[in-house]
Design an enzyme around this catalytic site. Structure first.
Site, mmCIF file in Angstrom:
data_model
loop_
_atom_site.group_PDB
_atom_site.id
_atom_site.type_symbol
_atom_site.label_atom_id
_atom_site.label_comp_id
_atom_site.label_asym_id
_atom_site.label_seq_id
_atom_site.Cartn_x
_atom_site.Cartn_y
_atom_site.Cartn_z
ATOM 1 N N HIS A 219 0.905 -1.196 0.053
ATOM 2 C CA HIS A 219 -0.049 -0.042 -0.198
ATOM 3 C C HIS A 219 0.891 1.317 -0.176
ATOM 4 C CE1 HIS A 219 0.213 -0.359 4.546
ATOM 5 N NE2 HIS A 219 0.487 1.184 4.382
ATOM 6 N N ASP B 224 0.280 -7.712 1.464
ATOM 7 C CA ASP B 224 0.646 -6.123 1.578
ATOM 8 C C ASP B 224 2.187 -6.119 1.447
ATOM 9 O OD1 ASP B 224 0.310 -3.718 1.711
ATOM 10 O OD2 ASP B 224 -0.019 -3.453 3.697
ATOM 11 N N SER C 37 4.915 2.202 7.804
ATOM 12 C CA SER C 37 4.324 1.198 7.060
ATOM 13 C C SER C 37 5.565 0.867 6.248
ATOM 14 C CB SER C 37 3.435 1.627 6.036
ATOM 15 O OG SER C 37 2.027 1.707 6.646
#
Length: 372
Positions: free
Chosen positions: A110, A140, A217
């Site tokens: 993402h 992911d 992230s």
């Protein structure tokens, strides 16, 4: 059969028709950049671990691994639906870590999803244009390549050996604050995608209370030796101490396929399912006006079957309780998901199911997970 169930617990999905992450769980790169920083209570760390001669094992771990942690800036243009040229540019910032000295980097899918440009910044300030070699939305995980050599690289640990209570160290670039280090513990392992609230993912998450914020992230989660044991990926909005990471063994497995082939294939059955409980047995019977009667006390009950899916073609029905897959007993939806993930596309997979008190063996051939 189509039923309208009012289930109290999240269900695990193996079909794109049932995809839908809860709005409260957001990829950490996507949260507002003006989020309020909240001071968290952190247990006092010992000055040294038994048998560890270093006066600060966290600092030592960061010194070993920190140079291999990078910032990833991505941008993409949102095209206008009108005939007018141009569009709105959307920018995002995340983290990543170098796994090979020739410029291979792991990050979250993402972070770089649909990016037109990817810029990688090393801790020493050097900038490189990154090329996305591949990304897998179901886990992911993404791999980015930069043109450089002799780069610092992380050491990978073994996420299969993790135990709740072990130290956890996160490094990343939260809220634009590059090279931020936070520490906590491994709170739990094997959190299913339905536990976390992202039923469209195929991951058993590591849970940690090490502070993770927007921009973390794709950054590494380390053990006390400075080895990478996970990749930080998500938080639950409005909570403190609830961060989640992809186990590094799983991330590395996906990365190897992305590097070799540019994509990853996942086996797919096309069922919506949840772990059987006494309350769920009653709900199934009540909401179906008695048409579905579940006899077993444990197993994984099917609460939906996607049209034209392998499950539909094999004759699986709502109310069937999966007891075994390929001769191995399954007790939770996570068990079924893992067994399916370990299967092979197009190769017959025997399922033992209980249907209205009778035991049946159903052969099903998993298909490739739909990409659209």
């Amino acid at each position: 059969m189509s039923l309208n169930f009012s289930l109290n617990k999240s269900v695990t999905y193996l079909s794109l028709l049932f995809v839908g992450a809860t709005a409260s769980l957001l990829g950490t790169q996507l949260l507002p950049t003006n989020a309020v920083l909240v001071q968290q209570q952190v247990a006092q760390l010992p000055s040294a671990l038994p048998g560890n001669t270093d006066s600060n094992f966290i600092a030592a771990a960061v010194e070993r691994t920190g140079p291999a942690v990078v910032r990833i800036d991505s941008s993409r243009t949102m095209r206008n639906r009108s005939a007018r040229p141009g569009g709105r540019v959307v920018q995002g910032t995340g983290s990543g870590f170098i796994i090979q000295s020739d410029g291979l980097i792991l990050t979250n899918a993402h972070v770089v999803n649909r990016a037109d440009t990817v810029t990688v910044t090393l801790r020493d300030g050097r900038n490189f244009t990154g090329k996305v070699l591949g990304q897998d939305q179901l886990t992911d995980v993404a791999v980015v390549k930069i043109q450089a050599n002799n780069l610092p690289a992380v050491n990978l640990g073994n996420s299969e050996q993790l135990r709740p209570g072990e130290w956890a160290i996160a490094i990343g670039n939260p809220l634009g604050l590059d090279n931020t280090v936070t520490a906590g513990i491994i709170s739990a392992t094997g959190r299913s995608s339905s536990d976390v609230g992202v039923p469209d993912k195929r991951i058993g998450f590591i849970q940690t209370d090490a502070a993770i914020n927007p921009g973390n992230s794709g950054g590494p989660l380390l053990n006390q030796q400075g080895q990478v044991i996970g990749m930080n990926t998500a938080i639950i909005g409005g909570a403190q101490g609830l961060g989640f990471a992809i186990p590094i063994n799983r991330a590395q497995q996906i990365a190897n396929q992305l590097i070799a082939e540019g994509r990853v294939t996942h086996p797919y059955l096309g069922v919506q399912m949840t772990t059987l409980t006494p309350d769920l047995r009653e709900t199934l019977s009540r909401d179906s006006n008695g048409r579905v009667q579940v006899q077993p006390n444990q197993g994984v009950v099917i609460v939906g079957v996607a049209q034209n899916s392998p499950a539909a073609r094999a004759g699986l029905r709502t109310g069937d309780v999966i007891q075994q897959i390929n001769g191995q007993a399954v007790k939770t939806a996570a068990d079924v998901q893992q067994a399916v993930e370990n299967s092979r596309i197009g190769v017959s997979l025997p399922l033992q199911v209980s249907r209205n008190g009778s035991n049946l063996t159903v052969s099903i051939s998993p298909a490739e997970f739909p990409t659209s």
